[in-house]
Design a protein around this motif. Structure first.
Motif: not given
Ligand SMILES: [Cu+2]
Lengths: 203, 653
Positions: A33, A35, A51-52, A55-56, A63, A143, B579-580, B628
């Motif tokens: 990553y 960034e 912005e995301f 979510q990421n 996991y 997981i 969104q990545d 996964l």
């Protein structure tokens, strides 16, 4: 005494910076990553640095079975804290102005400083509890279940402040403009107390 | 006996001397390379980035490849005219219309000449255009998504070779025909080629905001072969130059019969004049049938529309708009220098390079100094338009580019070299060998008013001995030269995919900022897209089944589907909810008569499956997306045709 009052008012206004700027920032970076992913913590909720990012981050956290990051309605803090800070700023401004016009004792500044410091400490304590809870209250069906060398389950809370290695991620946690302004505001009330005290003894 | 020994000794000595000299030469080379910093000039350390992008045509691969310069690293292959299983381009329901033509679905073409859009004669990095040679087409590729966004077919054309070059404000992209054909097409004896076949030079207008293309007019020229072309620039902006061969108008064994005239022509076309004529209602509308395919980034879907008419212009109707400049020996390259003054014609059967002067051309036109005409088009006297010629001693000049410092660089196909020469004095400054039959060359920005002038990429047709052998065929090669000094320096060679005919290049900064990282889910208007995994569902409409499916690391929603029957047409409409940046998911279904598809973050793509056998059949993600990834799979239960199993779908039940 007039100067002390102005400093007090200014300090209280600085507090209001948290309604504009983020208090804190947690950033997660890793070689894959370049960034980094970042969360800005505002007084009334979380926002991704990009912005995301939220979510990421949630995508990665699933996991290890971490809960998704809270929305404002998921935590009472996001509705109560703004009220507390706004109230304290209001009180600060009022006692600052009072001292300018009718010369109340600088002890009021000290009382304000102590109460605000206690509230701030409680806030940081609560923030830390939240971090630890997020980092350790993991889905039993996760997981990936990782353990420390001593066999205890791994915790994934980022540091309260500073740097910590979380698996391959480097987590950085530092105050941002809102938090810094808040700190300066609190310190200014103490400054106002001493300034007021000094001007009292010199007159 | 003695004599024999003596002879043998002589032979040995000679051989030894030869070996020693070879060894020395080899050693010298080695020292040379190590003694300088050549390796450093192309080395881009891990994590660092190249200075420039190079877009190389793939020729018969139908695609465009993106390389880094100076490293020569291959970054991407962009599918343009060919079906591309790597991404599902031309296989997914959304992209199949991109390859529609008046001949139906044509999943291949021969991509020759890419050209980057310009504003005021400088590269602006918005789009890159490319031509399909075989079934004449022009494509526009977005330089923010690196995806093909539009393809327009060119009617009345064949062998769309003198294309796709653009004018300096991207007003037009041209599509000149290499082969002349009957216009309109008809059944006629080939022998009657002469004066009956026409060469269409098509001017496609580019709408400035979105780049949408539309044929503005088609110039129906005499039946020559129009080989390459180049826009005027600066002072010659408003003109377009086309090299021709087979001005003999031979129709058989062209190898001999088209090489009879000592001079062919460069056609100089004043397109502004023709544009004016057309804007005033000139030209003849002719029935035509050609496809116009446009990809919409918001619906992630292409639509193919058939057009039925084209505006043609007969050159004799616009006097003063077209002239022929005699140019020796079947010119191939037709290049205009950054100032717009010199038009360089490279006679591919010649040893010399012919340079025409734009000013002299205007003066000759003014003075009406003509040397006859061809089909009513005035031929300017050779000596009246000639600026000079480069006496090179090479063989087979092909194509010229410029460094912006007054130098020109020409490739010589037959003598396999790059020759550097000075504009104005025509003297040869330097020459460097290329390895086996160089075709075109490219200097980033070379086809603009502002070439970058640091690197030159030569594209070679044959590669033997340059790399590890890979059977009877080797991929072609590119070679990169440093041209910042007086002498050129060979830095590196790297294999290219397909046959690189031409390339375009630009500085990395021009594109990096605008490069798209994701498609926004909230801007996804695909009719079968879903905004969140919660909307996933399966619907039946007669024997069509539409599966609205979601992907996110590392599962499909739904992952198990029942109630599908043999004979159904099953459409998997898959939305990637990531969104990545750079996290596509793939999808493939066992026994599917098509390719997998690769769905970008925020995108929806549709894959068709027609189940032929009863059973429980798996599908899976084809792009290793996470730890996964292997678990990213599901099943479809297929029941006999006519069975009454209800549609059902699930995730984690
Ligand atoms: Cu996947």
């Amino acid at each position: 005494m007039k100067r002390a009052g102005i400093i007090m008012v200014l300090g209280s206004i600085f507090l209001l910076g948290i309604f504009v700027f983020p208090l804190w920032n947690i950033r997660l970076g890793a070689p894959q990553y370049p960034e980094p992913l970042g969360i800005n913590i505002y007084i009334n909720g979380l926002q991704g640095e990009n912005e995301f990012d939220i979510q990421n981050i949630d995508g990665l956290n699933h996991y290890i079975g971490m809960k998704t990051l809270p929305k404002p309605e998921d935590m009472w803090e996001f509705s109560v804290f703004p009220k507390v800070v706004a109230l304290m700023a209001g009180i600060g401004i009022v006692i600052g102005l009072l001292s300018v016009f009718i010369k109340i004792s600088p002890t009021w500044f000290l009382i304000w400083f102590v109460s605000m410091s206690v509230l701030g400490a409680l806030g940081i304590y609560d923030f830390n509890l939240w971090l630890v809870d997020y980092g350790s209250d993991l889905d039993p069906n996760a997981i990936m279940k990782l353990v420390n060398p001593d066999g205890t389950p791994m915790q994934y809370n980022p540091p309260l402040i500073g740097h910590k290695k979380l698996l391959n991620f480097d987590a950085f946690s530092y105050p941002r403009a809102g938090g810094i302004l808040l700190g300066i505001g609190i310190i200014l009330s103490l400054v106002a107390y001493f300034v007021g005290k000094k001007s009292q003894s010199s007159t | 006996m003695k004599i024999r020994i003596l002879l043998i000794n002589c032979f040995f000595i000679a051989a030894l001397a030869f070996m020693v000299s070879c060894g020395q030469a080899g050693e010298k080379n080695g020292n040379g390379a190590l003694g300088t910093s050549i390796a450093e000039k192309v080395y881009v350390a891990p994590g660092e980035r190249d200075e420039q992008y190079g877009f190389l045509s793939g020729g018969y691969s139908g695609n465009l490849t993106v390389y880094g310069l100076p490293s020569g690293r291959l970054f991407k292959e962009i599918p343009v005219f060919s079906q591309f299983p790597t991404s599902g381009y031309g296989y997914s329901e959304e992209t199949k219309p991109m390859l529609n033509t008046s001949f139906g679905f044509i999943p291949w073409d021969d991509l020759h000449h890419p050209d980057i859009s310009q504003t005021n004669g400088e590269l602006d990095g918005r789009w890159i255009f490319a031509n399909g040679n075989n079934t004449p087409r022009i494509a526009r590729i977005s330089l923010s998504t690196f995806e093909t966004e539009e393809i327009i077919e060119v009617p009345n054309s064949a062998g769309n070779h003198s294309s796709s070059f653009i004018t300096e404000n991207t007003e037009y992209v041209v599509a000149g025909t290499r082969f002349s054909v009957p216009v309109p097409q008809k059944d006629m004896p080939i022998k009657e080629y002469k004066s009956n076949f026409k060469g269409a030079l098509t001017f496609i207008a580019v709408e400035p905001e979105h780049g949408h293309m539309d044929i503005k007019f088609q110039l129906l020229m005499p039946g020559f072969n129009y080989d390459l072309s180049h826009p005027g620039r600066g002072k010659s902006h408003g003109w377009f130059f086309f090299s021709t061969y087979n001005t003999e108008e031979a129709s058989t064994l062209l190898e001999v019969n088209a090489s009879q005239n000592d001079k062919d022509f460069i056609a100089a076309v004043n397109w502004k004049k023709i544009e004016e004529f057309v804007n005033n209602g000139g030209g003849t509308k002719m029935p035509a049938n050609y496809a116009h395919n446009v990809y919409d980034e918001s619906t992630h879907t292409a639509k193919s529309t058939m057009k039925t008419e084209v505006l043609t212009v007969n050159p004799s109707d616009v006097p003063g708009a077209i002239y022929f400049l005699p140019t020796p020996k079947s010119p191939h390259g037709c290049d205009v220098d950054p100032s717009g003054q010199y038009i360089i014609g490279a006679g591919k059967l010649s040893a010399n390079i012919t340079v025409h002067s734009f000013d002299k051309m205007l003066a000759a036109i003014e003075a009406e100094k003509f040397d006859g005409d061809a089909y009513g088009i005035p031929i300017i006297n050779y000596d009246d338009v000639l600026a000079g010629s480069v006496q090179s001693g090479g063989l087979g000049p092909l194509h010229t580019e410029f460094d912006g410092r007054g130098n020109a660089y020409t490739t010589f196909f037959i003598s396999s070299e790059v020759v550097k020469w000075k504009l104005g004095t025509w003297e040869v400054v330097d020459r460097k060998p290329t390895y086996y039959s160089v075709g075109h060359l490219m200097i980033p920005g070379g086809n603009s008013r502002k070439p970058h002038g640091k690197y030159l990429v030569a594209m070679n047709k044959i590669t033997k001995d340059r790399y590890l052998p890979t059977g009877p065929e080797m991929e072609h090669s590119a070679q990169i030269y440093d041209i910042s000094g007086e002498k050129m320096e060979l830095l590196y060679d790297f294999p290219t995919h397909g046959e690189p005919h031409y390339a375009a290049g630009c500085n990395a900064e021009l594109l990096v900022e605008n490069s798209k990282k994701i498609y926004r889910i909230d801007e996804n208007n695909h009719p079968y897209g879903i905004k969140s995994p919660a909307d996933a569902r399966v619907e039946r409409d007669g024997n069509e089944v539409h599966i609205y499916m979601s992907t996110i690391r590392s599962h499909f929603t739904p992952d198990n589907i029942e109630g599908i029957k043999v004979g159904d047409k099953v459409y998997f409409h898959i939305t990637n909810h990531e969104q990545d940046f750079d996290v596509p998911h793939g999808f493939s279904m066992i026994g599917q008569g098509t390719s997998e598809i690769l769905i970008m973050p925020g995108q929806t793509k549709t894959s068709l499956w027609e189940p032929k056998r009863v059973g429980v059949w798996p599908f899976y993600c084809t792009d290793f997306c996470s730890a996964l990834h292997q678990e990213m799979q599901g099943y479809v239960r297929v029941s006999p045709a006519g069975s009454n199993i209800e549609l059902a779908w699930s995730l984690d039940e």
